[in-house]
Design a protein around this motif. Structure first.
Motif, short mmCIF file in Angstrom:
data_model
loop_
_atom_site.label_atom_id
_atom_site.label_comp_id
_atom_site.label_asym_id
_atom_site.label_seq_id
_atom_site.Cartn_x
_atom_site.Cartn_y
_atom_site.Cartn_z
N UNK A 190 0.76 -0.82 0.11
CA UNK A 190 -0.24 -0.02 0.24
C UNK A 190 0.89 1.20 -0.09
N UNK A 191 1.77 0.90 1.03
CA UNK A 191 3.23 2.59 0.93
C UNK A 191 3.81 2.68 -0.09
N UNK A 192 3.81 1.50 -1.20
CA UNK A 192 4.30 1.49 -1.96
C UNK A 192 3.51 1.99 -3.12
N UNK A 193 2.39 1.71 -3.81
CA UNK A 193 1.50 2.83 -3.92
C UNK A 193 1.20 3.45 -3.78
N UNK A 194 1.68 4.66 -3.34
CA UNK A 194 1.60 5.66 -2.96
C UNK A 194 0.17 6.30 -1.96
N UNK A 195 -0.31 4.99 -1.51
CA UNK A 195 -1.38 4.84 -0.25
C UNK A 195 -2.19 5.57 -1.42
N UNK A 196 -2.74 4.79 -2.66
CA UNK A 196 -3.37 5.21 -3.94
C UNK A 196 -4.62 3.31 -3.41
N UNK A 197 -5.79 3.50 -2.83
CA UNK A 197 -5.97 2.96 -2.26
C UNK A 197 -6.22 2.20 -4.22
N UNK A 198 -6.93 3.18 -4.78
CA UNK A 198 -7.00 2.20 -6.14
C UNK A 198 -6.38 2.23 -6.80
N UNK A 199 -5.61 2.86 -6.77
CA UNK A 199 -4.63 1.82 -7.56
C UNK A 199 -4.00 0.64 -7.43
N UNK A 200 -3.72 0.48 -5.74
CA UNK A 200 -3.56 -0.80 -5.14
C UNK A 200 -4.79 -2.18 -5.15
N UNK A 201 -5.66 -1.70 -5.05
CA UNK A 201 -7.22 -2.89 -5.19
C UNK A 201 -7.00 -2.83 -7.05
N UNK A 202 -7.18 -2.28 -7.50
CA UNK A 202 -7.64 -2.66 -9.28
C UNK A 202 -6.55 -2.70 -10.59
N UNK A 203 -6.99 -3.62 -11.37
CA UNK A 203 -6.08 -3.90 -12.39
C UNK A 203 -5.29 -3.11 -12.71
#
Lengths: 201, 173
Positions: B26-39
Motif C-alpha cells: 500500500x505504501x509502495x503504491x503511494x497509499x492510493x487505494x484505487x491503484x492498489x485494488x484495481x487491475x
C-alpha cells in the motif's frame, strides 16, 4: 539399527513431516484450478498461493492480490516448517501447538479455496444477471438479456448475452490442474498428523 | 517454552506475515487505494474492439458500372493488432435516373480478418450496400455508402457473436 534408533523413529509424526514438506513446496507448484472463457478471451488460474488473470492474451495484475499472495506463500512455508518441527519433536510439550498451527496453514486455505470457488459459481449462476445494467439498455432495440451459466467446479457450459441485434455465445470451461492433487494430499496428511499426534500423548 | 506463550507468538506471527506485505504494498503504491485494488494492465485493449463505422477505410476497389460488378475491400480499424476486412463482394447494380441507385449484394459475402488466425468471420448481407447518386465516371470516393440488413457472424477467441439486421451508416470512402 539399534533398538534406541527404532524407538526414536517411532517417535516421529511421519504424516506431519510429509505434510510439512509438501507445504514448503506448494507455493512453487502453480495453479490448482483454471477457468477460461472462449479460447483466449479471458482466463483465471488460481490456487491459494498463486493467481494469473489473462485478458485476450495479456496478463492483468491486481497489486493487492500480488502482496496477499506473497503473504499466503510465506505463511504456508512457515506453517510447513512449524509442522515439520512439531512432528520431529513429538515428545516436547510445544509439539501439539506447532502441529496444530502448521497443519492449520494448509487445511484452512484449502477449505476456503474450495468454498470460494463454489460460492463464486453460485453467485455467477444466480445473481450476476441482476448486476447487469439491463434497465439502462432498454433503450436499445430489442433490449438486452443475459444468461450466465458456469460449471460449479469442472466442466463446460455456454453463457449467452443478447444486446439489441447482437447475440454472443461464450463457452466457459473450468478444470482442475495437477498441483491441486498435491494440495489435497498435503491437507489430508495435515489432518492425519493431528490425529496421529494424539497417539503419542 | 510454555505452549500458551508459543501459541500467542505464532498467532502474532500470522497477523504480521499477513499484514506486513499489504501495508508495505500500500505504501509502495503511494497509499492510493484505487491503484492498489484495481487491475492495472491489459484492459485498455478492449476499447474500440471493432472500431466505429467512421473508422472504416477502403482500398483496392473496382467498380464497373458496365458489368454491374463491384469489388471492395473495407477495413475496420481496431485497437487490437488486427483489422477486419470485408473483401470481394459483388452484386447487381440498380439504376435510377441514369445513375446508380443501389446495389444488391449476393447472398453470401466473404468477410475475412487480417493478421490473426483467431478471428473467423462469416457474413451475409441480404439487402446490401446502398449507394446514392453515382453516375458513370464517378469513383468510389463519390459514393455515399451505407450497409443495411447485414447478418454478420463472428468467432473471436472462441466466442461466437451474431449480429442481425445490422445497419452501418455514414460510411465515407
Amino acid at each position: 539399527m539399534s533398538s534406541e534408533d527404532e524407538s526414536m523413529l517411532k517417535m516421529i509424526n511421519w504424516p506431519g513431516i510429509a505434510a510439512g514438506i509438501l507445504m514448503i513446496l506448494l507455493p512453487f507448484t502453480g495453479a490448482w484450478w483454471k477457468v477460461a472463457a472462449g479460447s483466449e478471451l479471458f482466463s483465471v488460474s488460481l490456487s491459494p498461493f498463486h493467481y494469473e488473470f489473462m485478458v485476450m492474451g495479456e496478463a492483468m495484475e491486481v497489486p493487492v492480490l500480488n502482496y496477499l499472495i506473497i503473504a499466503l506463500q510465506v505463511l504456508v512455508v512457515f506453517g510447513g516448517i512449524m509442522l515439520v518441527l512439531g512432528s520431529l519433536f513429538v515428545n516436547r510439550e510445544e509439539s501439539e501447538k506447532l502441529i496444530g498451527y502448521g497443519s492449520g496453514k494448509i487445511i484452512w486455505p484449502t477449505v476456503m479455496f474450495f468454498i470460494i470457488l463454489l460460492f463464486g459459481a453460485f453467485f455467477v449462476n444466480n445473481y450476476l444477471t441482476g448486476f447487469m445494467p439491463v434497465e439502462e439498455m432498454e433503450e436499445v432495440d430489442n433490449g438486452a438479456e443475459f444468461d450466465f451459466k458456469v460449471p460449479y467446479l469442472v466442466g463446460t457450459t455456454t453463457s449467452g448475452m443478447q444486446i439489441g441485434n447482437m447475440e454472443a455465445s461464450i463457452p466457459v470451461t473450468k478444470s482442475f490442474q495437477s498441483p491441486v492433487l498435491l494440495g489435497i494430499l498435503a491437507m489430508s496428511l495435515a489432518l492425519v498428523s493431528r490425529r496421529f499426534h494424539g497417539l503419542f500423548s | 517454552m510454555e505452549p500458551k506463550v508459543l501459541g500467542i507468538l505464532l498467532s502474532l506471527s500470522t497477523v504480521l506475515v499477513l499484514l506486513f506485505p499489504l501495508v508495505y504494498g500500500f505504501s509502495v503504491h503511494g497509499r492510493d487505494l484505487q491503484s492498489f485494488m484495481l487491475p492495472r494492465e491489459g484492459v485498455d485493449g478492449l476499447d474500440g474492439l471493432f472500431g466505429d463505422p467512421g473508422d472504416i477505410s477502403f482500398g483496392d476497389e473496382s467498380f464497373d458500372l458496365q458489368t454491374g460488378e463491384i469489388e471492395l475491400e473495407a477495413t475496420f480499424a481496431s485497437d487490437l493488432d488486427f483489422d477486419i476486412i470485408l473483401t470481394k463482394f459483388s452484386g447487381d447494380i440498380y439504376y435510377e435516373d441514369g445513375k446508380v441507385g443501389w446495389i444488391e449484394l449476393e447472398e453470401e459475402v466473404v468477410l475475412e480478418a487480417s493478421e490473426t488466425t483467431d478471428f473467423k468471420l462469416h457474413g451475409e448481407v441480404d439487402q446490401g450496400l446502398i449507394v446514392d447518386a453515382v453516375g458513370p465516371g464517378d469513383t468510389v470516393e463519390d459514393m455515399d455508402l451505407y450497409f443495411e440488413n447485414m447478418d454478420i457472424g463472428m468467432e473471436f477467441l472462441g466466442v461466437e457473436i451474431m449480429i442481425e439486421d445490422y445497419v452501418m451508416e455514414d460510411v465515407e470512402p
